[in-house]
Structures are given as C-alpha cells and as structure tokens.
Design an enzyme around this catalytic site. Sequence first.
Site, PDB file in Angstrom:
ATOM      1  N   GLY A  82       3.755  -4.028  11.291  1.00 21.80           N
ATOM      2  CA  GLY A  82       2.816  -4.260  10.169  1.00 21.80           C
ATOM      3  C   GLY A  82       2.734  -3.088   9.211  1.00 21.80           C
ATOM      4  O   GLY A  82       3.723  -2.402   8.923  1.00 21.80           O
ATOM      5  N   ASP A 135       1.342  -0.274   9.668  1.00 20.24           N
ATOM      6  CA  ASP A 135       1.604   0.991  10.394  1.00 20.24           C
ATOM      7  C   ASP A 135       3.093   1.331  10.304  1.00 20.24           C
ATOM      8  O   ASP A 135       3.486   2.449   9.911  1.00 20.24           O
ATOM      9  CB  ASP A 135       1.183   0.771  11.856  1.00 20.24           C
ATOM     10  CG  ASP A 135       1.095   2.073  12.636  1.00 20.24           C
ATOM     11  OD1 ASP A 135       0.878   2.010  13.860  1.00 20.24           O
ATOM     12  OD2 ASP A 135       1.250   3.144  12.014  1.00 20.24           O
ATOM     13  N   GLY A 164      -4.141  -8.526  10.798  1.00 22.92           N
ATOM     14  CA  GLY A 164      -2.750  -8.932  11.057  1.00 22.92           C
ATOM     15  C   GLY A 164      -2.539  -9.145  12.545  1.00 22.92           C
ATOM     16  O   GLY A 164      -3.132 -10.044  13.150  1.00 22.92           O
ATOM     17  N   ILE A 195       0.834  -1.227   0.000  1.00 19.90           N
ATOM     18  CA  ILE A 195       0.000   0.000   0.000  1.00 19.90           C
ATOM     19  C   ILE A 195       0.856   1.260   0.000  1.00 19.90           C
ATOM     20  O   ILE A 195       0.410   2.308  -0.471  1.00 19.90           O
ATOM     21  CB  ILE A 195      -0.955  -0.033   1.215  1.00 19.90           C
ATOM     22  CG1 ILE A 195      -2.156   0.891   0.984  1.00 19.90           C
ATOM     23  CG2 ILE A 195      -0.234   0.313   2.521  1.00 19.90           C
ATOM     24  CD1 ILE A 195      -3.271   0.699   1.996  1.00 19.90           C
TER      25      ILE A 195
HETATM   26  N1  APR Z   1       0.742  -3.011   2.360  1.00 20.55           N
HETATM   27  C1  APR Z   1      -0.521  -3.508   2.448  1.00 20.55           C
HETATM   28  N2  APR Z   1      -0.935  -4.314   3.437  1.00 20.55           N
HETATM   29  C2  APR Z   1      -0.035  -4.635   4.383  1.00 20.55           C
HETATM   30  C3  APR Z   1       1.298  -4.143   4.364  1.00 20.55           C
HETATM   31  C4  APR Z   1       1.668  -3.303   3.293  1.00 20.55           C
HETATM   32  N3  APR Z   1       2.892  -2.781   3.188  1.00 20.55           N
HETATM   33  N4  APR Z   1       1.938  -4.651   5.459  1.00 20.55           N
HETATM   34  C5  APR Z   1       1.061  -5.429   6.111  1.00 20.55           C
HETATM   35  N5  APR Z   1      -0.121  -5.424   5.467  1.00 20.55           N
HETATM   36  C6  APR Z   1      -1.363  -6.125   5.798  1.00 20.55           C
HETATM   37  C7  APR Z   1      -1.241  -7.368   6.640  1.00 20.55           C
HETATM   38  O1  APR Z   1      -0.878  -8.488   5.826  1.00 20.55           O
HETATM   39  C8  APR Z   1      -2.648  -7.478   7.184  1.00 20.55           C
HETATM   40  O2  APR Z   1      -3.445  -8.179   6.265  1.00 20.55           O
HETATM   41  O3  APR Z   1      -2.159  -5.260   6.560  1.00 20.55           O
HETATM   42  C9  APR Z   1      -3.137  -6.024   7.259  1.00 20.55           C
HETATM   43  C10 APR Z   1      -3.276  -5.484   8.673  1.00 20.55           C
HETATM   44  O4  APR Z   1      -2.251  -6.037   9.478  1.00 20.55           O
HETATM   45  P1  APR Z   1      -1.459  -5.145  10.585  1.00 20.55           P
HETATM   46  O5  APR Z   1      -0.595  -4.171   9.930  1.00 20.55           O
HETATM   47  O6  APR Z   1      -0.851  -6.102  11.546  1.00 20.55           O
HETATM   48  O7  APR Z   1      -2.608  -4.314  11.331  1.00 20.55           O
HETATM   49  P2  APR Z   1      -3.694  -4.789  12.380  1.00 20.55           P
HETATM   50  O8  APR Z   1      -3.977  -6.229  12.294  1.00 20.55           O
HETATM   51  O9  APR Z   1      -4.816  -3.843  12.218  1.00 20.55           O
HETATM   52  O10 APR Z   1      -2.964  -4.546  13.775  1.00 20.55           O
HETATM   53  C11 APR Z   1      -2.700  -3.188  14.130  1.00 20.55           C
HETATM   54  O11 APR Z   1      -0.413  -3.692  14.491  1.00 20.55           O
HETATM   55  O12 APR Z   1       1.279  -2.694  13.353  1.00 20.55           O
HETATM   56  C12 APR Z   1       0.571  -2.663  14.541  1.00 20.55           C
HETATM   57  O13 APR Z   1       0.685  -0.372  15.254  1.00 20.55           O
HETATM   58  C13 APR Z   1      -0.168  -1.393  14.694  1.00 20.55           C
HETATM   59  O14 APR Z   1      -0.757  -1.861  16.939  1.00 20.55           O
HETATM   60  C14 APR Z   1      -1.252  -1.812  15.620  1.00 20.55           C
HETATM   61  C15 APR Z   1      -1.579  -3.211  15.131  1.00 20.55           C
END
Ligand code: APR
Length: 363
Positions: free
Chosen positions: A31, A33, A118, A10
């Site tokens: 992740g 973020d 995630g 993304i």
């Molecule tokens: N581009 C698109 N999608 C992504 C990317 C990327 N670069 N990196 C990860 N993802 C996807 C993951 O594969 C997952 O399907 O984003 C989705 C959400 O995963 P997470 O990033 O782990 O977010 P979430 O599950 O909402 O958890 C949020 O994780 O990173 C921390 O600070 C964040 O505490 C918060 C928690």
Amino acid sequence: MPLKLIRGDITKLECDAIVNAANSTLLGGGGVDGAIHRAAGRGLLNECRKLGGCKTGEAKLTKGYRLPCRFVIHTVGPVWRGGDNGEEDLLRSCYRNSLSLAADNGCESVAFPLISSGVYGYPKDRALRVATDEIVRFLSGSEMLVYIVIFDKKSFDIGEKLFGDIEAFIDDSYASDAYSYTLERRRAPVMMDICLEEAAEEDEKIDRRNKKLYQAAAPSFAGASADKLSASVKKEKRAPKNTLEDELNNLDESFSEMLLRKIDEKGMTDVECYKRANVDRKLFSKIRSDRLYRPSKTTAIAFVIALELPLEEAKNMLMKAGYALSRSNKFDIIIEYFIVNANYDIFEINEALFKFDQNLLGV
Ligand code: APR
C-alpha cells in the site's frame, strides 16, 4: 482553505510532511507504506530501523530523503475488527499524534492518506469522517494547511444513501430545468401575446385618463395634442423611478457588509465563521477590509454554508458577490441540495462534491 481533499499519489506531494500508514515494525510493507519507501529510497529504511518500531495509534518522524517532502511521519492505524474494539479511538490518536508531531517540527503543511482504509479494512467513509473530524478540530487552533489524499475514486465512498439522494436531486433539477425551459419556450409565444394585449390595455387606460386630464387642463397645454401629451406621460410612466443620484444613495450593501452583518446577527465571531467556512485567515481579512471585495464563487458559497443561511437569503448573499445558483450545473445543484436539506456540514458537502468530480468549497 486549511483542509483540502485531493486525489493523487501522496509520494508526489511537495509539502512539509507526508504521513505514512505504516505497520508496527516500521520496516515497510504494501500500500502507501510500500509506495513511500520505494520513492524515498534506502535512507528511509535505514533511519526507520533505528526507531524500534511504533505502537498502534502512535507516530514517529523521519526525514523525507528522496521524497519531495521534508519529513515522513509514520503512524500505525488500527486493524478493523468490526468497530467494537476501540478502533475509532486508535485511529483518532493516529491523526492527533501525527498533527502534533508535524506542528512540533515546524511543518506548515502536511498530507494524510486515509489511514487504515486499505489493507487494515477500516470502512472508507468512516475513516474519512474520523480524519476530517480530527483535522478540523486541530485546525480550530492552527493555521496549518492539511491535505487528505484520496488515492483512487473507489476508495472514496460518501455512503450510498446520500449519493443516491443527490443523484436524484440532480436529475430532478436538470429535468425541471429542462421542463421549465421547454415550458417557457412553449408558453413564450402565448406569453408574448398576453404581454402585448396587456400592454395595449394599459396604453388604452393611460390614453383615456390623459384625454380627460387634457380636456380639464386644455388652456395651459395650448397646441399640445392629447396624443403627444399621453405619449410623454407614457414615457414618464415607464421612466425609471430613481435618478442616478438615488441609485448611488441606495447602493445595496456589499457582499462583505452582508457577511459581517450576518456574523453579528448569528452571534458568531469572525474566527468561528471563517473556520467553519474552511477559509484561511488572510483571505477573510481581505474580504473584511475591502467592502467591495468580490470573493470567488466557492468562497462566497462557503460563507453562505458557514452562516447556515436558508435558500432565499443564500441566493441574495451570492447575488451581492455577482453569483447565482444555476440549475444547469452540478456544483450549484449539489449546493442547493444541502441548503434545501439544511445540511451545512461543509466537509460532508466537500465529500459529495469530490465524489461528483466538482470543485471543493472554501477557495
Ligand atoms: N498515495 C495516497 N494514498 C495511497 C497511496 C498513495 N500512493 N497508495 C495507497 N493509498 C491509500 C489506499 O487507497 C488507502 O485508502 O492509502 C490508504 C491506506 O491504505 P494502506 O496503504 O493499505 O494502509 P492501511 O490500510 O493503513 O494498512 C496498513 O498495509 O501497506 C501495509 O505496511 C502497511 O501493514 C501496513 C498496512
């Protein structure tokens, strides 16, 4: 195609806004973020510091800084705790609040990761269903282009049952296709003989009938032999019934004429039909205004699905656009699977097509 499922990162997307699956501090994390903060640079963190955090289900907007997008919309998804703690409502409000924030800031395109699927543990297929549902609802009243970005294949799960069913259907189709092919080949010489025999009998019959005709009308056919007469009648018999003029008068209704007729027959409005087909308004008005317009195969199929046509009618409509559902390619077989099972949910079909690495419907 107002809603696109794409696979990728993304942070690379050049759209008006990307959505960040953040935590309530908005100060970064792992992740997506972490990826967004790394790609945007320190400016993003400095702006986030001024926002005073964000509640679960809510959304806040910042600039995009070094990212190729104008804005980042930070939203905090629910942590999955089994599904009985209001997780779905909170996840829905993440999408609703992010979309309205994007619209309020004039965004024409926005990209979502699968929020909460995630680290926060929301089951992938349920997370995707919620995302699709809320975005489609929003798109019924908006022309925005929305992406759901799937970061990796394994994070994309259409549910083992559906996946297994489709795989079996594909195998059967390949098998039956291969079977019918070999059967045809095996039968071909036999069929050929039968055809030749039948043709010979047919000719015999014509000859006998013509001889009788000839004898009865002999004086008016002076000099024409029975053989010549039967040959010309045979030619006549096989000549195409319609003259060129007939052909032009009987020109079949075109794809777009059949589409508009079906919309009326189903009691749908144009908007309902093209929204359900996940096709944008501009493309629909092109098809509507040009009776000979030839849409792409995926667009033609998207309308067949939107109209919920049974298989034979679906094939007929596709044929008017110059297409057929072949049994030797996965895309067509998956489409046929959903039509045969009367499952016309275009987003479920797209999820399945995505899972099998096929083009998506609607464009
Ligand atoms: N581009 C698109 N999608 C992504 C990317 C990327 N670069 N990196 C990860 N993802 C996807 C993951 O594969 C997952 O399907 O984003 C989705 C959400 O995963 P997470 O990033 O782990 O977010 P979430 O599950 O909402 O958890 C949020 O994780 O990173 C921390 O600070 C964040 O505490 C918060 C928690």
